[in-house]
Motif scaffolding. Structure first.
Motif, PDB file in Angstrom:
ATOM      1  N   SER B 284      -0.996  10.851 -20.365  1.00 57.38           N
ATOM      2  CA  SER B 284       0.052  11.455 -19.561  1.00 57.38           C
ATOM      3  C   SER B 284       0.461  12.822 -20.080  1.00 57.38           C
ATOM      4  O   SER B 284       1.076  13.595 -19.358  1.00 57.38           O
ATOM      5  N   PHE B 285       0.117  13.147 -21.327  1.00 54.45           N
ATOM      6  CA  PHE B 285       0.446  14.478 -21.831  1.00 54.45           C
ATOM      7  C   PHE B 285      -0.505  15.530 -21.291  1.00 54.45           C
ATOM      8  O   PHE B 285      -0.110  16.672 -21.034  1.00 54.45           O
ATOM      9  N   ILE B 286      -1.760  15.166 -21.116  1.00 48.92           N
ATOM     10  CA  ILE B 286      -2.770  16.119 -20.668  1.00 48.92           C
ATOM     11  C   ILE B 286      -2.950  15.998 -19.159  1.00 48.92           C
ATOM     12  O   ILE B 286      -3.009  14.900 -18.626  1.00 48.92           O
ATOM     13  N   GLY B 287      -3.072  17.135 -18.502  1.00 47.41           N
ATOM     14  CA  GLY B 287      -3.314  17.139 -17.065  1.00 47.41           C
ATOM     15  C   GLY B 287      -2.086  17.604 -16.327  1.00 47.41           C
ATOM     16  O   GLY B 287      -0.966  17.190 -16.628  1.00 47.41           O
ATOM     17  N   SER B 288      -2.284  18.503 -15.388  1.00 48.15           N
ATOM     18  CA  SER B 288      -1.176  19.013 -14.596  1.00 48.15           C
ATOM     19  C   SER B 288      -1.639  19.155 -13.159  1.00 48.15           C
ATOM     20  O   SER B 288      -2.618  19.850 -12.905  1.00 48.15           O
ATOM     21  N   PRO B 289      -1.011  18.500 -12.208  1.00 48.56           N
ATOM     22  CA  PRO B 289       0.099  17.558 -12.351  1.00 48.56           C
ATOM     23  C   PRO B 289      -0.288  16.344 -13.204  1.00 48.56           C
ATOM     24  O   PRO B 289      -1.470  16.055 -13.384  1.00 48.56           O
ATOM     25  N   ARG B 290       0.735  15.676 -13.698  1.00 48.14           N
ATOM     26  CA  ARG B 290       0.534  14.530 -14.578  1.00 48.14           C
ATOM     27  C   ARG B 290      -0.335  13.449 -13.932  1.00 48.14           C
ATOM     28  O   ARG B 290      -0.357  13.299 -12.714  1.00 48.14           O
ATOM     29  N   ILE B 291      -0.973  12.702 -14.791  1.00 47.63           N
ATOM     30  CA  ILE B 291      -1.782  11.585 -14.302  1.00 47.63           C
ATOM     31  C   ILE B 291      -0.858  10.564 -13.624  1.00 47.63           C
ATOM     32  O   ILE B 291       0.296  10.404 -14.013  1.00 47.63           O
ATOM     33  N   ASN B 292      -1.353   9.925 -12.554  1.00 49.60           N
ATOM     34  CA  ASN B 292      -0.540   8.940 -11.828  1.00 49.60           C
ATOM     35  C   ASN B 292      -0.648   7.581 -12.488  1.00 49.60           C
ATOM     36  O   ASN B 292      -1.743   7.118 -12.826  1.00 49.60           O
ATOM     37  N   LEU B 293       0.495   6.948 -12.705  1.00 45.72           N
ATOM     38  CA  LEU B 293       0.509   5.649 -13.370  1.00 45.72           C
ATOM     39  C   LEU B 293       1.009   4.594 -12.391  1.00 45.72           C
ATOM     40  O   LEU B 293       2.031   4.779 -11.739  1.00 45.72           O
ATOM     41  N   LEU B 294       0.237   3.513 -12.306  1.00 44.41           N
ATOM     42  CA  LEU B 294       0.645   2.399 -11.435  1.00 44.41           C
ATOM     43  C   LEU B 294       0.666   1.126 -12.262  1.00 44.41           C
ATOM     44  O   LEU B 294      -0.242   0.873 -13.060  1.00 44.41           O
ATOM     45  N   GLU B 295       1.731   0.345 -12.072  1.00 44.93           N
ATOM     46  CA  GLU B 295       1.754  -0.954 -12.737  1.00 44.93           C
ATOM     47  C   GLU B 295       0.723  -1.851 -12.061  1.00 44.93           C
ATOM     48  O   GLU B 295       0.632  -1.887 -10.832  1.00 44.93           O
ATOM     49  N   ALA B 296      -0.069  -2.530 -12.879  1.00 46.20           N
ATOM     50  CA  ALA B 296      -1.132  -3.372 -12.323  1.00 46.20           C
ATOM     51  C   ALA B 296      -1.169  -4.682 -13.113  1.00 46.20           C
ATOM     52  O   ALA B 296      -0.475  -4.826 -14.120  1.00 46.20           O
ATOM     53  N   MET B 297      -1.970  -5.610 -12.646  1.00 46.82           N
ATOM     54  CA  MET B 297      -2.026  -6.915 -13.284  1.00 46.82           C
ATOM     55  C   MET B 297      -3.485  -7.345 -13.371  1.00 46.82           C
ATOM     56  O   MET B 297      -4.233  -7.226 -12.392  1.00 46.82           O
ATOM     57  N   ALA B 298      -3.889  -7.744 -14.588  1.00 52.93           N
ATOM     58  CA  ALA B 298      -5.249  -8.265 -14.742  1.00 52.93           C
ATOM     59  C   ALA B 298      -5.194  -9.781 -14.626  1.00 52.93           C
ATOM     60  O   ALA B 298      -4.452 -10.432 -15.355  1.00 52.93           O
ATOM     61  N   GLY B 299      -5.959 -10.306 -13.692  1.00 52.03           N
ATOM     62  CA  GLY B 299      -5.902 -11.742 -13.395  1.00 52.03           C
ATOM     63  C   GLY B 299      -6.723 -12.564 -14.370  1.00 52.03           C
ATOM     64  O   GLY B 299      -7.215 -12.071 -15.391  1.00 52.03           O
ATOM     65  N   ILE B 363       0.851  11.502  -7.062  1.00 52.85           N
ATOM     66  CA  ILE B 363       0.504  12.803  -6.508  1.00 52.85           C
ATOM     67  C   ILE B 363      -0.986  12.811  -6.173  1.00 52.85           C
ATOM     68  O   ILE B 363      -1.803  12.333  -6.955  1.00 52.85           O
ATOM     69  N   LEU B 364      -1.282  13.326  -5.010  1.00 48.62           N
ATOM     70  CA  LEU B 364      -2.671  13.441  -4.569  1.00 48.62           C
ATOM     71  C   LEU B 364      -3.009  14.906  -4.471  1.00 48.62           C
ATOM     72  O   LEU B 364      -2.278  15.691  -3.865  1.00 48.62           O
ATOM     73  N   ARG B 365      -4.090  15.305  -5.115  1.00 42.57           N
ATOM     74  CA  ARG B 365      -4.558  16.675  -4.980  1.00 42.57           C
ATOM     75  C   ARG B 365      -5.611  16.666  -3.897  1.00 42.57           C
ATOM     76  O   ARG B 365      -6.633  15.977  -4.013  1.00 42.57           O
ATOM     77  N   ALA B 366      -5.356  17.397  -2.821  1.00 38.91           N
ATOM     78  CA  ALA B 366      -6.245  17.312  -1.666  1.00 38.91           C
ATOM     79  C   ALA B 366      -6.729  18.683  -1.235  1.00 38.91           C
ATOM     80  O   ALA B 366      -6.206  19.700  -1.686  1.00 38.91           O
ATOM     81  N   GLU B 367      -7.750  18.685  -0.373  1.00 41.52           N
ATOM     82  CA  GLU B 367      -8.216  19.927   0.249  1.00 41.52           C
ATOM     83  C   GLU B 367      -7.060  20.568   0.998  1.00 41.52           C
ATOM     84  O   GLU B 367      -6.204  19.865   1.544  1.00 41.52           O
ATOM     85  N   ALA B 368      -7.082  21.896   1.049  1.00 38.22           N
ATOM     86  CA  ALA B 368      -5.976  22.589   1.696  1.00 38.22           C
ATOM     87  C   ALA B 368      -5.871  22.237   3.176  1.00 38.22           C
ATOM     88  O   ALA B 368      -4.820  22.358   3.783  1.00 38.22           O
ATOM     89  N   GLY B 369      -6.972  21.763   3.772  1.00 40.88           N
ATOM     90  CA  GLY B 369      -6.978  21.517   5.206  1.00 40.88           C
ATOM     91  C   GLY B 369      -6.371  20.182   5.633  1.00 40.88           C
ATOM     92  O   GLY B 369      -6.209  19.935   6.818  1.00 40.88           O
ATOM     93  N   LEU B 370      -6.031  19.346   4.658  1.00 40.28           N
ATOM     94  CA  LEU B 370      -5.529  18.019   5.003  1.00 40.28           C
ATOM     95  C   LEU B 370      -4.215  18.119   5.781  1.00 40.28           C
ATOM     96  O   LEU B 370      -3.303  18.814   5.382  1.00 40.28           O
ATOM     97  N   ARG B 371      -4.172  17.398   6.917  1.00 40.16           N
ATOM     98  CA  ARG B 371      -2.929  17.413   7.713  1.00 40.16           C
ATOM     99  C   ARG B 371      -2.151  16.144   7.411  1.00 40.16           C
ATOM    100  O   ARG B 371      -2.657  15.048   7.652  1.00 40.16           O
ATOM    101  N   VAL B 372      -0.980  16.249   6.882  1.00 39.68           N
ATOM    102  CA  VAL B 372      -0.134  15.077   6.653  1.00 39.68           C
ATOM    103  C   VAL B 372       1.266  15.368   7.174  1.00 39.68           C
ATOM    104  O   VAL B 372       1.681  16.524   7.230  1.00 39.68           O
ATOM    105  N   THR B 373       1.955  14.342   7.578  1.00 42.65           N
ATOM    106  CA  THR B 373       3.345  14.505   7.962  1.00 42.65           C
ATOM    107  C   THR B 373       4.178  13.600   7.071  1.00 42.65           C
ATOM    108  O   THR B 373       3.740  12.515   6.667  1.00 42.65           O
ATOM    109  N   VAL B 374       5.377  14.059   6.758  1.00 43.06           N
ATOM    110  CA  VAL B 374       6.263  13.309   5.880  1.00 43.06           C
ATOM    111  C   VAL B 374       6.619  11.987   6.554  1.00 43.06           C
ATOM    112  O   VAL B 374       6.917  11.959   7.755  1.00 43.06           O
ATOM    113  N   GLY B 375       6.567  10.899   5.807  1.00 42.92           N
ATOM    114  CA  GLY B 375       6.904   9.595   6.343  1.00 42.92           C
ATOM    115  C   GLY B 375       5.683   8.806   6.765  1.00 42.92           C
ATOM    116  O   GLY B 375       5.735   7.585   6.888  1.00 42.92           O
TER     117      GLY B 375
END
Lengths: 297, 407
Positions: B284-299, B363-375
């Motif tokens: 999490s110290f290296i990389g900008s924007p920061r690396i994305n962290l998700l809580e997960a579970m190993a079964g 955070i998702l780093r995407a191509e500049a052409g990606l069309r997204v709308t908030v929500g």
């Protein structure tokens, strides 16, 4: 449009009104007395003899011929010549040693600063005891070493040196505090850079960093010490009264005896002018000569 | 928190993390402590009961450029001061050029240092500043005397040689026309180059730099980076560069030592540090924007579920784990994790989309052409070979691909 000049005048009047207290107190307390002293120096004003007569430079020609004044002038020069270098050097040494040490800094600072805050007249009696030829601890210490100590304050050979030693004791602590303030203003990183850059000894780091950057402080300390030591009066008045045989009479003490013992205020004012001229000369020396050779931040 | 049972910490998928906290400097690539360079062995230091350095070992080979990267207050500047000899450690050894200098005075260590504040001598001209390391070593005390020094035998020739060296050093750094100025008359960038020149004028055994760019404005920083790397190539000394700016470390260094709370967490090349961090702190110290962290579970069988959904990963660990995905490693995938768009930033050549997956910000780093709308809800999958898994203790655990990734 017409309001502008009016308002400017109003501002100027306001400004003068605001500075008025300072202007009045400066005039009444400093300017007028100085001018009065200057005027008095050219008269034969004596307390109880009225009116004083204008005698021009007669007081000054008398000063030149007066052996007592010449002796007092020479005494002052010797006293300053002893006190200023020694107390500046000691002040710097104390400051460096205390800065370098890690323990007891507050203690040593207080010990060396004590003479500055203590009353010289009161401490003079302590000195009188210390330097007493028969019962004084200094001479009994010398006796135990087999040396016959001189009569420090009552022999004309040693009286000036004794007074100068007391002067050093009075001034060194004050100078130390000034130097310590100067030392804290020098970034620690500079001394660290100097040691990384190969300044192996403390002396070479002092030469490379501390001494040059202490320049403004040193200049101030030297000037203030010169002026403080020229003004020596209280130890002379309390311990020796200028004696023995005028061997410890200094400028200010001569001025005092002429003015307040013999009541010759005109003559005393002439001595004051000489004193003032010396102080002004020193200040000129500071601003004109030394200032150019000092690095300011 | 129940610890991950299984087989303890594992290395990443491609290689192994290069070296851990207490690794022997001998194991660093291309290094042999006796051949020269700079090494610190098991340095420990506590100030006022507070540990500053915890068993730090580090080796910088001759000619190598190592960045010491960490947040402020992590002990990196202290470590540098210990190497320079300005500060002494409680225990441990320092070697420079194959020589044990642990007890040596800074002046005898043959290290050059660029201070964060530059520490130029304000009363000396630029030329005199640069010359100090030479005058200190080549002239004796008598020859350094202000006026008399000029009359001492050998002084003339030595001074002329120093002048020539100063000119030779100042030239490539663009300081030739500034030699008579005082530091107070220089701009920040010029001062920085004077400090650099003063450091490199004698061939130092080790070259230490303490955040030399932190006082420069952003534009100057980028150009000065290249200058420093060039100076380093020319001098060829073992260089340790302290910084808290990861982009400096990533762009300039041969290897990066990531430091935190007085410990070196990992020493490796920038690429390995980025792709293959040993623990969650480094990731999490290296990389900008920061690396994305998700809580997960190993079964039971190690399959990893994140946000209640299965992922293509399997791990030897069991129980709660952290799934870490770099912003550029997300892919739009209809079977992926549902993510609600919160905000989008257009940055010219690319864009950053801020989303939430089961409440966690990503955070998702995407191509500049990606069309997204908030929500709107996107479905995000990730490149499984690039995803990282960390156990409950923050250490890296192995992540194996369960099924081939779908693009």
């Amino acid at each position: 449009m017409e309001a502008a000049p009016k308002r400017r005048r109003g501002e100027a009047v306001g400004a003068w009104l605001l500075t008025l207290p300072a202007v009045i107190s400066f005039t009444v307390l400093l300017l007028l007395p100085t001018l009065a002293a200057v005027a008095m120096a050219f008269t034969d004003f004596e307390l109880g003899v009225w009116p004083p007569a204008w005698i021009g430079l007669e007081n000054f020609s008398e000063l030149l011929a007066d052996r007592g004044f010449r002796q007092s002038f020479a005494n002052t020069v010797i006293y300053v010549g002893l006190v200023a270098p020694v107390s500046v050097g000691l002040g710097l040494a104390f400051a460096l040693l205390i800065e370098a040490g890690t323990r007891g800094r507050a203690f040593f600072r207080a010990v060396f600063f004590l003479p500055v805050v203590s009353l010289t007249v009161a401490m003079a009696s302590a000195w009188q005891y210390l330097l007493h030829p028969t019962i004084g601890p200094l001479n009994s210490l010398l006796r135990s070493l087999g040396i016959a100590g001189p009569a420090w304050l009552s022999s004309s050979d040693t009286v000036l040196v004794s007074l100068a030693a007391i002067g050093v004791w009075e001034n060194a602590g004050f100078n130390m505090v000034l130097f310590m303030a100067g030392l804290t203003a020098i970034p620690r990183e500079l001394r660290e850079a100097a040691s990384v850059d190969g300044a192996r000894s403390a002396w070479s780091r002092f030469r490379l960093v501390t001494w040059p950057l202490l320049g403004p402080t040193t200049l101030f300390v030297v000037t203030i010490t010169l002026i403080r030591s020229i003004r020596v009066f209280d130890t002379v008045a309390v311990l020796t009264r200028g004696g023995p045989n005028r061997a410890s009479e200094t400028l200010l003490y001569t001025m005092y005896t002429e003015g307040f013992t013999f009541l010759r205020l005109g003559y005393s004012a002439a001595i004051t002018l000489v004193f003032l001229a010396i102080v002004l000369l020193l200040m000129l020396l500071q601003t004109r000569v030394l200032d150019k050779r000092v690095h300011y931040g | 928190m129940n610890a991950a049972p299984a087989s303890g910490p594992h290395s990443g998928p491609d290689s192994g993390p290069d070296s851990g906290p207490n690794s022997d400097p001998n194991s660093d690539p291309g290094s042999d402590p006796d051949s020269g360079g700079l090494s610190v062995e098991r340095a420990q230091l506590a100030l006022g009961g507070q540990p500053i350095l915890r068993d730090v070992s580090l080796h910088v080979a001759q000619g190598e450029f190592v960045a010491l990267l960490g947040p402020s207050g992590c002990g990196k500047t202290t470590l540098m001061r210990v190497i320079a000899g300005i500060q002494s450690a409680d225990s441990g050894r320092v070697r420079i050029g194959g020589r044990d200098v642990t007890a040596a005075h800074p002046a005898r260590r043959n290290v050059a240092m660029v201070f964060q504040s530059y520490a130029l001598y304000p009363h000396l001209t630029v030329a005199q500043n640069i010359a100090v390391p030479l005058t200190m070593t080549r002239l004796n005390g008598w020859q350094r005397m202000p006026v008399l020094g000029g009359m001492m035998p050998g002084s003339r020739a030595a001074r002329a040689a120093i002048q020539a060296d100063v000119a030779r050093t100042a030239g490539p750094l663009g300081l030739s026309h500034l030699l008579d100025r005082k530091p107070g008359q220089l701009s920040g960038g010029q001062r920085q180059r004077v400090a650099l020149a003063r450091a490199v004028i004698r061939a130092p055994g080790a070259f230490l730099m303490d955040e030399p760019l932190s006082n420069l404005d952003a534009a100057l920083r980028v150009t000065t980076r290249r200058e420093i790397v060039e100076v380093h190539r020319r001098v060829g000394a073992a260089t340790l560069y302290v910084t808290h700016d990861q982009s400096e470390a990533l762009t300039m260094a041969d290897r990066i030592a990531v430091m935190q709370a007085g410990e070196i967490l990992q020493i490796a090349t920038p690429e390995v540090i980025y792709r293959d961090p040993v623990n969650l702190d480094v990731a999490s110290f290296i990389g900008s924007p920061r690396i994305n962290l998700l809580e997960a579970m190993a079964g039971e069988s190690g399959e990893v579920r994140a946000a209640g959904q299965p992922t293509p990963l399997r791990t030897p660990a069991r129980g709660p784990v952290t799934l870490a995905v770099r912003p550029e490693d997300w892919v739009l995938d209809p079977d992926g994790l549902p993510a609600r768009v919160e905000h989008a930033e257009f940055l010219g050549d690319h864009m950053l989309v801020h989303l939430r997956i089961a409440g966690a910000p990503v955070i998702l780093r995407a191509e500049a052409g990606l069309r997204v709308t908030v929500g709107e809800t996107l479905h995000l999958g990730f490149a499984p070979e690039r995803a990282l898994l960390f156990g409950a203790d923050g250490r890296r655990v192995a992540a194996e691909i369960r099924e081939p990734a779908r693009a």
